[in-house]
Write an enzyme that holds these catalytic residues in place. Sequence first.
Site, PDB file in Angstrom:
ATOM      1  N   GLU A  53       0.824  -1.211   0.000  1.00 24.99           N
ATOM      2  CA  GLU A  53       0.000   0.000   0.000  1.00 24.99           C
ATOM      3  C   GLU A  53       0.856   1.258   0.000  1.00 24.99           C
ATOM      4  O   GLU A  53       0.622   2.205   0.748  1.00 24.99           O
ATOM      5  CB  GLU A  53      -0.961  -0.010   1.195  1.00 24.99           C
ATOM      6  CG  GLU A  53      -1.919  -1.183   1.157  1.00 24.99           C
ATOM      7  CD  GLU A  53      -2.988  -1.173   2.233  1.00 24.99           C
ATOM      8  OE1 GLU A  53      -2.702  -0.701   3.342  1.00 24.99           O
ATOM      9  OE2 GLU A  53      -4.101  -1.628   1.957  1.00 24.99           O
ATOM     10  N   ASP A 102      -8.248  -9.070   4.382  1.00 20.64           N
ATOM     11  CA  ASP A 102      -7.984  -7.932   5.269  1.00 20.64           C
ATOM     12  C   ASP A 102      -9.051  -7.789   6.353  1.00 20.64           C
ATOM     13  O   ASP A 102      -9.923  -6.932   6.231  1.00 20.64           O
ATOM     14  CB  ASP A 102      -7.934  -6.646   4.414  1.00 20.64           C
ATOM     15  CG  ASP A 102      -7.450  -5.449   5.199  1.00 20.64           C
ATOM     16  OD1 ASP A 102      -6.972  -5.639   6.318  1.00 20.64           O
ATOM     17  OD2 ASP A 102      -7.545  -4.326   4.680  1.00 20.64           O
ATOM     18  N   GLU A 104     -12.501  -2.116  11.988  1.00 22.90           N
ATOM     19  CA  GLU A 104     -12.515  -1.385  10.720  1.00 22.90           C
ATOM     20  C   GLU A 104     -13.658  -1.837   9.796  1.00 22.90           C
ATOM     21  O   GLU A 104     -14.367  -1.008   9.235  1.00 22.90           O
ATOM     22  CB  GLU A 104     -11.159  -1.598  10.032  1.00 22.90           C
ATOM     23  CG  GLU A 104     -11.060  -0.973   8.655  1.00 22.90           C
ATOM     24  CD  GLU A 104      -9.692  -1.196   8.014  1.00 22.90           C
ATOM     25  OE1 GLU A 104      -8.824  -1.818   8.645  1.00 22.90           O
ATOM     26  OE2 GLU A 104      -9.510  -0.742   6.875  1.00 22.90           O
TER      27      GLU A 104
HETATM   28  C1  GCV Z   1      -2.375   0.576   8.263  1.00 22.44           C
HETATM   29  C2  GCV Z   1      -6.017  -2.088   5.584  1.00 22.44           C
HETATM   30  C3  GCV Z   1      -6.401  -0.779   6.210  1.00 22.44           C
HETATM   31  C4  GCV Z   1      -5.234   0.183   6.209  1.00 22.44           C
HETATM   32  C5  GCV Z   1      -4.068  -0.481   6.945  1.00 22.44           C
HETATM   33  C6  GCV Z   1      -3.728  -1.766   6.211  1.00 22.44           C
HETATM   34  C7  GCV Z   1      -2.612  -2.535   6.886  1.00 22.44           C
HETATM   35  O1  GCV Z   1      -5.799  -1.937   4.225  1.00 22.44           O
HETATM   36  O2  GCV Z   1      -7.495  -0.237   5.542  1.00 22.44           O
HETATM   37  O3  GCV Z   1      -5.633   1.359   6.865  1.00 22.44           O
HETATM   38  O4  GCV Z   1      -2.962   0.370   7.000  1.00 22.44           O
HETATM   39  O5  GCV Z   1      -4.865  -2.600   6.207  1.00 22.44           O
HETATM   40  O6  GCV Z   1      -2.931  -3.457   7.612  1.00 22.44           O
HETATM   41  O7  GCV Z   1      -1.460  -2.210   6.680  1.00 22.44           O
END
Ligand code: GCV
Length: 716
Positions: A306, A380, A408
Amino acid sequence: MKKAFFLSTYLLLALITHAENGYQLWLRYNTINDKQLLNQYLNSISGIQFDGKTPTLNAAKEELINGLQGLLGKKIIVQREFSNNSIVAGTPASSNIIASLQLKQQLQEAGKEGFIITTAKSNQKNIIAIASNTDAGVLYGVFHFLRLLQTNQNIQHVSLISFPKIQLRILNHWDNLNRTVERGYAGFSIWDWHKLPGYIDKRYIDYARSNASVGINGTVLTNVNANALVLTKTYLEKVKALADAFRPYGIKVYLTARFSSPIELGKLKTADPLDPEVQEWWKQKVNEIFSYIPDFGGFLVKANSEGQPGPQNYARTHADGANMLAEAVSPHGGIVMWRAFVYSNETPDDRAKQAYNEFKPLDGKFKKNVLVQVKNGPIDFQPREPFHPLFGAMPQTPLMMEYQLTQEYLGQSNHLVYEAPMFKECQDADTYVKGKGSTVAKVIDGTLEGHDLSGMAGVANIGNDINWTGHPFAQSNWYTLGRLAWDHTLSAEQIADEWIKQTFTNNSRFVNPVKSMMLASRDIMVSYMTPLGLHHIMGTGHHYGPAPWTNRSARADWNPIYYHKADSSGIGFDRTATGSNALAQYAPAVRKQYENVNTCPEEYLLWFHHVRWDHKMTSGRTLWDELCYKYNVGVDSVRWMQKKWNEQKTYVDNDRFEQVKMLLTIQEKEAVWWRNACLLYFQTYSKNPIPAQYEKPDQTLEYYHALLFPFAPGNG
Ligand code: GCV
């Protein structure tokens, strides 16, 4: 007479239900109101005898005194000489009495952090001993002893030994230096960086106490989407202040390391892990960190994921990156937790396969002080995922579990979702890599492959909200992480039971119905959000609410349509050999069960298969009708939770009663929203009617499409 009766009833109720704001979490030491039990405890405890003066023993002593004074409603005497019914706590080194007891064998079994709580006789006197080899173990023992009282256990013949099954029990804070919290739904970060190091908020101490009470022994202070600034002198002084505050409670501090720090802070031209200058930079940086924090735990790293920088920027592997940092922290006894959460838009393969594809070939290439940290499922933190195929696939590497406590994708802090059943589902899953019984739990506790290092992490759900976690019930997920990491054989029910008793009351009229709500809550949430194996169909960016129609995100794999693949023939992601073949990443026994649409557990059906709308489910309903059924069961079940909660008014303080009531009202609304939006949208493909017995959506699909949440929390 009548008036007096009403008055005393009122006073009694007021006593039972006095205002509480949730700040105390499960460490409430209200006086036990079962008179008989209280008398029994009072007769069994005459005072405490507590030698030794280390900061950890002092913390344990203070907790024991405060806890007992509250629970027993009397002043607790710290005795110089123990008497009949004294509680004697300590290690063989700190306490002559503990040293004189015949506990050698049990202490050996208890290991470094474990403890023994037992009745014993010393000098003709009956005592209760809380013994451990280490000060931290004594502290854990004290908290456990208090838990026995808080949950109204009989202590007259207590005799127990307890030690952690997992070594590293860690909270991962996704807290930014500006105090926002990525995916945080309980306010701002509790780390007040601006006032540190000078100002030690009492919250830090209560945070440490609460963690220690459930055996959590580490905290990663900063977001995995890391900021290199935390490695500068200014911030290291602040980190040191936190580490100093947490140390008495057995909690080590870890930091996230931004891989490009040598460029950003060191002004080097590269962050290539094989470059000697880069390696030297990290060594010096690590030496500096340890000069501030001699027991610094090490690093947690998100790399090449990411948008985060990593070794692949230099055509190196994750192992190259992890090993470079591992080498730097190794002389100080530090570790590296390297995350396996990687997926790339440029890779045309199924996102669920990518972590395995990248990491499996690296098995055996990591240094001894590296753990690879793996999320429970391959996508995720979805409401329901099968276990991650990496569990069992890297026998030469200690794999650490990463759960997400912050909800989340689970209704954030609006929904009552107790996560222990979800964690247990993952841990109890059988990888079959070494035959039947090769559970995920055995992979992560190290017993399957004989690893010394083991770890379990939870992405923290903590913020500066007065009750820490936003939703009063979200506290139970923090509690669960600690308890499960300590002993993953505890059941979700046991954990809920003790949490409710400590957090609210021992009254079974409250405990039983509330426990049934908690235990059902995860499945309820799955039903109204993503039943039958659906996943990742929430709003893009903020991840709040349903948006299965989204198809315009910059990356294909950020679009819900990538995951549900609904079309006129059916719905679901084919991960069998006719599709992405992600199933090939599991052991043959798992594969065999999942690859057949008729034997695949229905909760994972649309995760592994694209299924025709008219497919007959085991219920006899078609897939479409089953989807309608599930979404409606989800909504009805939230209403059932509301009813159950409303019946609890007399057993709980007014503040928390009202908070939960309001939150359940929001949850009901949002469950209806999920159901309506998803069914209306999927109906555009199935072309089937919503069966007549169900409530009809009261809004149009366009209405749901048009909803916007520009300031939804936790989204940076
Ligand atoms: C910290 C998901 C979340 C991101 C998070 C990522 C991760 O994609 O939406 O906010 O980033 O996981 O675990 O690195």
